[in-house]
Design a protein around this motif. Structure first.
Motif, PDB file in Angstrom:
ATOM      1  N   PHE A 283      13.826  20.210   0.058  1.00 55.16           N
ATOM      2  CA  PHE A 283      12.886  21.269  -0.386  1.00 55.16           C
ATOM      3  C   PHE A 283      12.155  21.877   0.900  1.00 55.16           C
ATOM      4  O   PHE A 283      11.933  23.288   0.926  1.00 55.16           O
ATOM      5  CB  PHE A 283      12.004  20.645  -1.411  1.00 55.16           C
ATOM      6  N   TYR A 284      11.944  21.181   1.884  1.00 53.91           N
ATOM      7  CA  TYR A 284      11.226  21.602   2.933  1.00 53.91           C
ATOM      8  C   TYR A 284      12.019  21.436   4.376  1.00 53.91           C
ATOM      9  O   TYR A 284      11.365  21.144   5.275  1.00 53.91           O
ATOM     10  CB  TYR A 284       9.616  20.765   3.115  1.00 53.91           C
ATOM     11  N   ARG A 285      13.032  21.976   4.022  1.00 48.81           N
ATOM     12  CA  ARG A 285      14.006  22.003   5.288  1.00 48.81           C
ATOM     13  C   ARG A 285      13.457  22.913   6.387  1.00 48.81           C
ATOM     14  O   ARG A 285      13.741  22.747   7.455  1.00 48.81           O
ATOM     15  CB  ARG A 285      15.188  22.489   4.940  1.00 48.81           C
ATOM     16  N   ARG A 286      12.642  23.880   6.043  1.00 50.03           N
ATOM     17  CA  ARG A 286      12.098  24.712   6.930  1.00 50.03           C
ATOM     18  C   ARG A 286      10.996  23.924   7.805  1.00 50.03           C
ATOM     19  O   ARG A 286      10.545  24.339   8.981  1.00 50.03           O
ATOM     20  CB  ARG A 286      11.545  25.993   6.516  1.00 50.03           C
ATOM     21  N   TYR A 287      10.379  22.889   7.243  1.00 42.40           N
ATOM     22  CA  TYR A 287       9.044  22.367   7.665  1.00 42.40           C
ATOM     23  C   TYR A 287       9.651  20.471   7.699  1.00 42.40           C
ATOM     24  O   TYR A 287       9.092  19.820   6.844  1.00 42.40           O
ATOM     25  CB  TYR A 287       7.943  22.378   6.831  1.00 42.40           C
ATOM     26  N   PRO A 288      10.265  20.327   8.886  1.00 47.70           N
ATOM     27  CA  PRO A 288      10.854  18.859   8.719  1.00 47.70           C
ATOM     28  C   PRO A 288       9.670  17.944   9.046  1.00 47.70           C
ATOM     29  O   PRO A 288       9.642  16.747   8.394  1.00 47.70           O
ATOM     30  CB  PRO A 288      11.883  18.800   9.627  1.00 47.70           C
ATOM     31  N   ALA A 289       8.793  18.471   9.746  1.00 47.11           N
ATOM     32  CA  ALA A 289       7.704  17.455  10.110  1.00 47.11           C
ATOM     33  C   ALA A 289       6.630  17.263   8.719  1.00 47.11           C
ATOM     34  O   ALA A 289       6.330  16.091   8.348  1.00 47.11           O
ATOM     35  CB  ALA A 289       6.825  18.005  11.137  1.00 47.11           C
ATOM     36  N   LEU A 290       6.596  18.216   7.939  1.00 45.77           N
ATOM     37  CA  LEU A 290       5.923  18.207   6.781  1.00 45.77           C
ATOM     38  C   LEU A 290       6.378  17.179   5.911  1.00 45.77           C
ATOM     39  O   LEU A 290       6.151  16.430   5.112  1.00 45.77           O
ATOM     40  CB  LEU A 290       5.548  19.254   6.062  1.00 45.77           C
ATOM     41  N   ALA A 291       8.008  17.312   5.724  1.00 47.04           N
ATOM     42  CA  ALA A 291       8.898  16.566   4.792  1.00 47.04           C
ATOM     43  C   ALA A 291       8.562  15.280   5.280  1.00 47.04           C
ATOM     44  O   ALA A 291       8.567  14.160   4.350  1.00 47.04           O
ATOM     45  CB  ALA A 291      10.370  16.817   4.879  1.00 47.04           C
ATOM     46  N   ARG A 292       8.596  14.712   6.593  1.00 43.97           N
ATOM     47  CA  ARG A 292       8.436  13.241   6.922  1.00 43.97           C
ATOM     48  C   ARG A 292       7.003  12.830   6.563  1.00 43.97           C
ATOM     49  O   ARG A 292       6.900  11.543   6.204  1.00 43.97           O
ATOM     50  CB  ARG A 292       8.632  13.345   8.469  1.00 43.97           C
ATOM     51  N   ALA A 293       6.006  13.679   6.647  1.00 43.88           N
ATOM     52  CA  ALA A 293       4.749  13.192   6.396  1.00 43.88           C
ATOM     53  C   ALA A 293       4.668  12.982   4.818  1.00 43.88           C
ATOM     54  O   ALA A 293       3.689  12.054   4.366  1.00 43.88           O
ATOM     55  CB  ALA A 293       3.690  14.364   6.746  1.00 43.88           C
ATOM     56  N   LEU A 294       5.407  13.746   3.915  1.00 47.42           N
ATOM     57  CA  LEU A 294       5.337  13.350   2.616  1.00 47.42           C
ATOM     58  C   LEU A 294       5.971  12.224   2.261  1.00 47.42           C
ATOM     59  O   LEU A 294       5.541  11.633   1.364  1.00 47.42           O
ATOM     60  CB  LEU A 294       6.077  14.630   1.922  1.00 47.42           C
ATOM     61  N   THR A 295       7.062  11.930   3.015  1.00 40.71           N
ATOM     62  CA  THR A 295       8.052  10.526   2.407  1.00 40.71           C
ATOM     63  C   THR A 295       7.226   9.437   3.163  1.00 40.71           C
ATOM     64  O   THR A 295       7.463   8.381   2.409  1.00 40.71           O
ATOM     65  CB  THR A 295       9.359  10.765   3.298  1.00 40.71           C
ATOM     66  N   LYS A 296       6.418   9.847   4.196  1.00 38.17           N
ATOM     67  CA  LYS A 296       5.723   8.387   4.602  1.00 38.17           C
ATOM     68  C   LYS A 296       4.064   8.430   4.145  1.00 38.17           C
ATOM     69  O   LYS A 296       3.389   7.629   4.383  1.00 38.17           O
ATOM     70  CB  LYS A 296       5.609   8.541   6.188  1.00 38.17           C
ATOM     71  N   GLY A 297       3.851   9.185   3.047  1.00 36.90           N
ATOM     72  CA  GLY A 297       2.544   9.356   2.776  1.00 36.90           C
ATOM     73  C   GLY A 297       1.807   8.083   2.025  1.00 36.90           C
ATOM     74  O   GLY A 297       0.823   7.617   2.347  1.00 36.90           O
ATOM     75  N   SER A 298       2.978   7.407   1.247  1.00 36.90           N
ATOM     76  CA  SER A 298       2.357   6.073   0.547  1.00 36.90           C
ATOM     77  C   SER A 298       2.036   5.084   1.479  1.00 36.90           C
ATOM     78  O   SER A 298       0.848   4.562   1.239  1.00 36.90           O
ATOM     79  CB  SER A 298       3.504   5.702  -0.396  1.00 36.90           C
ATOM     80  N   LEU A 299       2.631   4.810   2.550  1.00 34.92           N
ATOM     81  CA  LEU A 299       2.488   3.811   3.471  1.00 34.92           C
ATOM     82  C   LEU A 299       1.384   4.075   4.040  1.00 34.92           C
ATOM     83  O   LEU A 299       0.475   3.210   4.381  1.00 34.92           O
ATOM     84  CB  LEU A 299       3.724   3.591   4.420  1.00 34.92           C
ATOM     85  N   ARG A 300       1.412   5.404   4.556  1.00 39.03           N
ATOM     86  CA  ARG A 300      -0.138   5.611   5.380  1.00 39.03           C
ATOM     87  C   ARG A 300      -1.325   5.343   4.448  1.00 39.03           C
ATOM     88  O   ARG A 300      -2.321   4.985   5.152  1.00 39.03           O
ATOM     89  CB  ARG A 300       0.108   7.271   5.806  1.00 39.03           C
ATOM     90  N   TYR A 301      -1.140   5.894   3.313  1.00 38.80           N
ATOM     91  CA  TYR A 301      -2.479   5.578   2.193  1.00 38.80           C
ATOM     92  C   TYR A 301      -2.895   4.139   2.154  1.00 38.80           C
ATOM     93  O   TYR A 301      -3.946   3.848   2.181  1.00 38.80           O
ATOM     94  CB  TYR A 301      -2.037   6.377   0.995  1.00 38.80           C
ATOM     95  N   ASN A 302      -1.710   3.307   1.816  1.00 42.03           N
ATOM     96  CA  ASN A 302      -1.961   1.939   1.711  1.00 42.03           C
ATOM     97  C   ASN A 302      -2.706   1.272   3.116  1.00 42.03           C
ATOM     98  O   ASN A 302      -3.860   0.639   2.911  1.00 42.03           O
ATOM     99  CB  ASN A 302      -0.927   1.287   1.475  1.00 42.03           C
ATOM    100  N   GLN A 303      -2.275   1.777   4.164  1.00 41.99           N
ATOM    101  CA  GLN A 303      -2.875   1.340   5.376  1.00 41.99           C
ATOM    102  C   GLN A 303      -4.283   1.801   5.529  1.00 41.99           C
ATOM    103  O   GLN A 303      -5.174   1.014   5.997  1.00 41.99           O
ATOM    104  CB  GLN A 303      -2.252   1.866   6.441  1.00 41.99           C
TER     105      GLN A 303
END
Length: 367
Positions: A283-303
């Motif tokens: 979905f966010y192939r134009r913004y790969p850094a944003l896609a990585r942030a979204l997929t790792k969001g849960s881990l970051r939030y729990n920390q």
């Protein structure tokens, strides 16, 4: 001051309902409720400190109820930083307009200019955040003069789509702070990015869900963090959460093949999570850094949640959570649920007033 105990109030929501009348189901009842939401202007006197507001889309009704009581009692902090719905609630807090956010969200929740087809035509998004910050002639206009006064700082956090990092926009130091607040609350997948100075931005929660780190870096002695999730909540991700709910349903109803399902469940859940990550990347192939942030969001939030617990125990900040789990959808359509959530926010703040006043060094007699 010893603040090692977790601050989670047991809120008398039913008492709040009695005060503000019963939940509503008709247009007339909704009008009566909206009229009962407190009105007024907050005091212009400020208390040194930083107010940090978590986002959460329509879970923000909790924050709006909490902040309304703070404004009524003269607890106006000198700096506010918010993400997503927290940024929008912060705009109203800085403008000092008691009840405005709640009235807007309750009164116009099913207005298609705010959420729906007309919003899609006007803003190319199913949810038009600008409806809350711009004067459209249908809601209480924002007190821009009060909002723009330099004495009270306001910061909105948005996610840079190109870098996947959180960017803090401060009032008076950026080209358009209200546009930044709109970008901070622009939901991914449902809305196109908001362009600020030629750069695309989306919901601040994509990169940073609770921006207490900024307040610590600024050196504030008093930091109040208002969450929209209960203290025990940890995010396991949308897909895994739904898979867990399905597994619980199967176990509860004892469908045939339950044992076989549970033998394969961990592998199935992991496969679904990987598929979700793949879908986000596409979905966010134009913004790969944003896609990585979204997929790792849960881990970051729990920390962040774990660190907030530690900082609270150390007395470095005041960590305030809803007194009960919040079960409200991202674009919740049940206005009764939203009303209950607003009441919960008010009730929690009333229960925590002595703690807030002691922490901020404010006399209990202050109104």
């Amino acid at each position: 001051m010893n603040r090692t105990l977790k601050i989670v109030a047991q809120a008398p929501v039913r008492a709040m309902r009695r005060r503000f009348k019963a939940p509503f189901s008709s247009k007339d009842a909704l009008d009566r409720i909206v009229k009962d939401i407190p009105r007024g202007q907050a005091s212009e006197s400020l208390i040194p400190g930083c107010l940090v507001l978590e986002g959460g889309a329509f879970r923000g009704l909790y924050t709006q109820g909490f902040l309304d009581v703070m404004m009524e009692r003269g607890l106006n902090l000198s700096c506010v930083i918010g993400v997503s719905a927290g940024a929008l609630a912060g705009v109203n807090y800085v403008s000092g307009q008691i009840g405005r956010s709640a009235r807007t969200n309750l009164m116009y929740r099913h207005d298609s200019r705010y959420i729906g087809a007309r919003s899609l035509l006007h803003s190319h998004s199913i949810l038009d955040v600008g409806f809350l910050t711009e004067d459209r002639g249908v809601i209480e206009p924002l007190d821009v003069a009060r909002f723009n006064r330099p004495a009270q700082r306001f910061v909105a956090v948005a996610s840079n789509c190109e870098t996947g990092e959180a960017v803090c926009f401060e009032k008076g130091r950026c080209s358009d702070i209200l546009l930044a607040a709109r970008a901070s609350a622009t939901l991914p997948f449902l809305s196109p990015p908001v362009m600020i100075d030629g750069t695309p931005y989306l919901d601040g929660g994509c990169a940073c869900k609770i921006p207490y780190g900024w307040a610590l870096e600024q050196g504030f002695d008093r930091i109040v963090v208002v969450r929209t999730r209960d203290a025990a909540f940890r995010d396991i991700g949308r897909v895994r959460r739904k898979a867990d709910a399905l597994a619980e349903t199967i176990a509860r109803r004892r469908f045939p093949g339950t044992r076989r399902f549970y033998r394969t469940y961990p592998a199935l859940a992991n496969r679904l999570v990987r598929r979700e990550e793949s879908a986000v990347n596409r979905f966010y192939r134009r913004y790969p850094a944003l896609a990585r942030a979204l997929t790792k969001g849960s881990l970051r939030y729990n920390q962040q949640c774990d660190e907030l617990d530690r900082l609270h125990a150390q007395g470095r900040l005041l960590h305030i959570c809803p007194s009960q789990p919040i079960h409200v959808g991202t674009i919740e359509g049940d206005v009764n649920k939203l009303w209950d959530l607003y009441c919960l926010g008010r009730a929690d703040c009333l229960a925590l007033l002595p703690t807030l006043q002691r922490y901020l060094g404010v006399s209990e007699a202050r109104k």
